[in-house]
Design an enzyme around this catalytic site. Sequence first.
Site, PDB file in Angstrom:
ATOM      1  N   LYS A   3     -30.090  36.586  -3.941  1.00  0.00           N
ATOM      2  CA  LYS A   3     -31.210  35.641  -3.861  1.00  0.00           C
ATOM      3  C   LYS A   3     -30.951  34.359  -4.646  1.00  0.00           C
ATOM      4  CE  LYS A   3     -35.225  38.445  -3.243  1.00  0.00           C
ATOM      5  NZ  LYS A   3     -36.438  38.865  -3.911  1.00  0.00           N
TER       6      LYS A   3
ATOM      7  N   LYS B 207     -37.384  37.147 -10.889  1.00  0.00           N
ATOM      8  CA  LYS B 207     -36.902  37.932  -9.742  1.00  0.00           C
ATOM      9  C   LYS B 207     -35.477  38.398  -9.961  1.00  0.00           C
ATOM     10  CE  LYS B 207     -39.378  35.668  -5.988  1.00  0.00           C
ATOM     11  NZ  LYS B 207     -39.165  34.984  -4.695  1.00  0.00           N
TER      12      LYS B 207
ATOM     13  N   GLY C 252     -37.297  44.342  -0.792  1.00  0.00           N
ATOM     14  CA  GLY C 252     -38.360  45.287  -0.474  1.00  0.00           C
ATOM     15  C   GLY C 252     -39.539  45.219  -1.427  1.00  0.00           C
ATOM     16  N   GLY C 253     -39.772  44.018  -1.968  1.00  0.00           N
ATOM     17  CA  GLY C 253     -40.918  43.836  -2.853  1.00  0.00           C
ATOM     18  C   GLY C 253     -40.677  44.366  -4.257  1.00  0.00           C
TER      19      GLY C 253
ATOM     20  N   HIS D 218     -46.789  33.760   3.534  1.00  0.00           N
ATOM     21  CA  HIS D 218     -45.383  34.114   3.725  1.00  0.00           C
ATOM     22  C   HIS D 218     -45.045  33.841   5.195  1.00  0.00           C
ATOM     23  CE1 HIS D 218     -41.753  36.876   3.284  1.00  0.00           C
ATOM     24  NE2 HIS D 218     -41.841  36.680   4.590  1.00  0.00           N
TER      25      HIS D 218
ATOM     26  N   LYS E 256     -45.012  44.056   3.034  1.00  0.00           N
ATOM     27  CA  LYS E 256     -45.718  43.657   4.256  1.00  0.00           C
ATOM     28  C   LYS E 256     -46.399  44.845   4.926  1.00  0.00           C
ATOM     29  CE  LYS E 256     -42.023  40.322   4.746  1.00  0.00           C
ATOM     30  NZ  LYS E 256     -40.650  40.147   5.268  1.00  0.00           N
TER      31      LYS E 256
ATOM     32  N   GLU F  96     -35.915  33.254   0.320  1.00  0.00           N
ATOM     33  CA  GLU F  96     -34.720  34.094   0.466  1.00  0.00           C
ATOM     34  C   GLU F  96     -34.343  34.235   1.926  1.00  0.00           C
ATOM     35  OE1 GLU F  96     -34.759  38.253  -0.161  1.00  0.00           O
ATOM     36  OE2 GLU F  96     -36.743  38.556   0.662  1.00  0.00           O
TER      37      GLU F  96
ATOM     38  N   ARG G  73     -30.144  40.740   8.021  1.00  0.00           N
ATOM     39  CA  ARG G  73     -30.223  41.980   8.807  1.00  0.00           C
ATOM     40  C   ARG G  73     -31.340  41.843   9.832  1.00  0.00           C
ATOM     41  NH1 ARG G  73     -35.117  43.294   6.287  1.00  0.00           N
ATOM     42  NH2 ARG G  73     -35.016  43.047   4.048  1.00  0.00           N
TER      43      ARG G  73
HETATM   44  P1  ADP Z   1     -38.342  40.868  -1.352  1.00  0.00           P
HETATM   45  O1  ADP Z   1     -36.923  40.502  -1.055  1.00  0.00           O
HETATM   46  O2  ADP Z   1     -38.455  41.960  -2.356  1.00  0.00           O
HETATM   47  O3  ADP Z   1     -39.162  41.078  -0.119  1.00  0.00           O
HETATM   48  P2  ADP Z   1     -39.315  38.128  -1.621  1.00  0.00           P
HETATM   49  O4  ADP Z   1     -38.610  37.139  -2.453  1.00  0.00           O
HETATM   50  O5  ADP Z   1     -39.130  38.032  -0.134  1.00  0.00           O
HETATM   51  O6  ADP Z   1     -38.964  39.612  -2.122  1.00  0.00           O
HETATM   52  O7  ADP Z   1     -40.863  38.075  -1.935  1.00  0.00           O
HETATM   53  C1  ADP Z   1     -41.772  39.028  -1.449  1.00  0.00           C
HETATM   54  C2  ADP Z   1     -43.186  38.536  -1.616  1.00  0.00           C
HETATM   55  O8  ADP Z   1     -43.452  38.268  -2.999  1.00  0.00           O
HETATM   56  C3  ADP Z   1     -43.486  37.228  -0.912  1.00  0.00           C
HETATM   57  O9  ADP Z   1     -43.810  37.408   0.430  1.00  0.00           O
HETATM   58  C4  ADP Z   1     -44.669  36.723  -1.730  1.00  0.00           C
HETATM   59  O10 ADP Z   1     -45.857  37.365  -1.373  1.00  0.00           O
HETATM   60  C5  ADP Z   1     -44.296  37.141  -3.135  1.00  0.00           C
HETATM   61  N1  ADP Z   1     -43.585  36.051  -3.829  1.00  0.00           N
HETATM   62  C6  ADP Z   1     -42.241  35.899  -3.939  1.00  0.00           C
HETATM   63  N2  ADP Z   1     -41.942  34.776  -4.631  1.00  0.00           N
HETATM   64  C7  ADP Z   1     -43.114  34.203  -4.965  1.00  0.00           C
HETATM   65  C8  ADP Z   1     -43.475  33.007  -5.680  1.00  0.00           C
HETATM   66  N3  ADP Z   1     -42.556  32.189  -6.214  1.00  0.00           N
HETATM   67  N4  ADP Z   1     -44.789  32.728  -5.811  1.00  0.00           N
HETATM   68  C9  ADP Z   1     -45.736  33.547  -5.291  1.00  0.00           C
HETATM   69  N5  ADP Z   1     -45.458  34.680  -4.618  1.00  0.00           N
HETATM   70  C10 ADP Z   1     -44.171  35.008  -4.449  1.00  0.00           C
END
Ligand code: ADP
Length: 459
Positions: free
Chosen positions: A116, A158, A164-165, A208, A237, A288, A292
């Site tokens: 990331k 992060k 996966g959240g 998102h 999600k 990100e 896949r």
């Molecule tokens: P993962 O790879 O674990 O799915 P993501 O980076 O895609 O993680 O983020 C997942 C969710 O987390 C996003 O859809 C959003 O809801 C929240 N999120 C991530 N980054 C931010 C941020 N900078 N500000 C607010 N919410 C965030």
Amino acid sequence: MFERILIANRGEIAVRIIRTCKELGIETLAVYSTADVDSLHVQLADQAICIGNPSPAESYLMMDRILSAAEVGDVEAIHPGYGFLAENQQFAEACERCNIRFIGPTPDHMRLMGDKSEARATAVKAGVPVVPGSEGEITDEKEALRIAREIEYPVIIKASAGGGGRGMRVAHNDASLLLAFRTARREAEQSFGNAGVYIEKYLENPRHIEFQILGDMHGGAVHLGERDCSIQRRHQKLIEEAPSPALSPELRKRMGRAALKLVQEVGYVSAGTIEFLLDASNRFYFIEMNTRIQVEHPVTEAITGVDLIREQIRIAQGQKLGFDQRAVQIRGHAIECRVNAEDPQNKFMPRPGRIDFWAPPGGRGVRIDSHCYNGYKVPPNYDSLIAKLICFGDDRTEAVRTTLRALDEFFVEGIPTTIPFARAVMCDPNFIKGNYDTGFVETLLRGQLDPVVREEKRG
Ligand code: ADP
């Protein structure tokens, strides 16, 4: 054309991939753990090989065993699905060494875009906006404090290798930052074997929005529009739709162009997803890329008519994308509800077990992707997704109505599921208006879900 493909996955996605292979006249080899002996993917594949114990570390994550199965089954390619080894660079490299095509991006693309923090840097280089934050990973607490103060609280820490959240922590002040920083690093090391973390500004309840992209080995690349995945609980999600009710045609064009720029910057090959957050002033930021096929890919298939698994297979064979951006037509509206073996009445606790009765819906505009059947036992060893309900309509109103109708005729007995939760969302006035963000579920759970779930239980 490949003659035989190994599917290195289980559950609904393994079934999904087998279906396309059958349509293409490609033979399939399934692998399975001892917990999945009775799984539908094992029944549907032309051949199946048991690769180990229920725990993923002793089966679906065992590269050697999967490659041995590939050797025994004499396959030309491996489709990894999502999760497990799908974004594992070492696995893609091992496939290459064994002269087996990995149906996905190259190991280099995985490294560049899968990490990331690296992907953020690539986006900056391509001129794509990112959420304000650190340049690269942070190892020093003082630096973490300096950046957090500079971009102003709240901030989110992060894990570079997260997904996966998982691997994310929000901090609102210096004290919580220090704690979050230490915990995030320790958890990242434990969960992903990589302690690298970075910092971003935490946006308050954004949307998102993600773009599905495809790139071939000949420099061809298209995007297939966006999906709105703002209906989340704890960053995971639950319901996705396409197109997003929040995007004007002009904003869609700008975001699509940014997504493509990123794809072209790295010459990405295969299917991928460029994820953005959209704030209340319609500013968008790259967060990100997923290298896949994603769980929610069917909503894109529904509105574009493209079979994304087929495209992945064609691209892996070295074929050119058969179409350009102008040929991508978005038609109608699609909504996906994830049906999980979880109890929405009890904090969405996973509730694996035997499905005593299984009657999924059908009819116009309804697609079910699932590996379940009457009497199927949901094993406790894997994620709790048991079905995806994807409903399609000429417009959003029709898609919402079809979803509600389909949920009403979806009968599962023996284990609780998230069906009542999905019903509550479909009945929510704000959802119906398309007026929601990533804070939606929390608000809904605080107030409205209970009566709807209770009504469901009575019925
Ligand atoms: P993962 O790879 O674990 O799915 P993501 O980076 O895609 O993680 O983020 C997942 C969710 O987390 C996003 O859809 C959003 O809801 C929240 N999120 C991530 N980054 C931010 C941020 N900078 N500000 C607010 N919410 C965030």
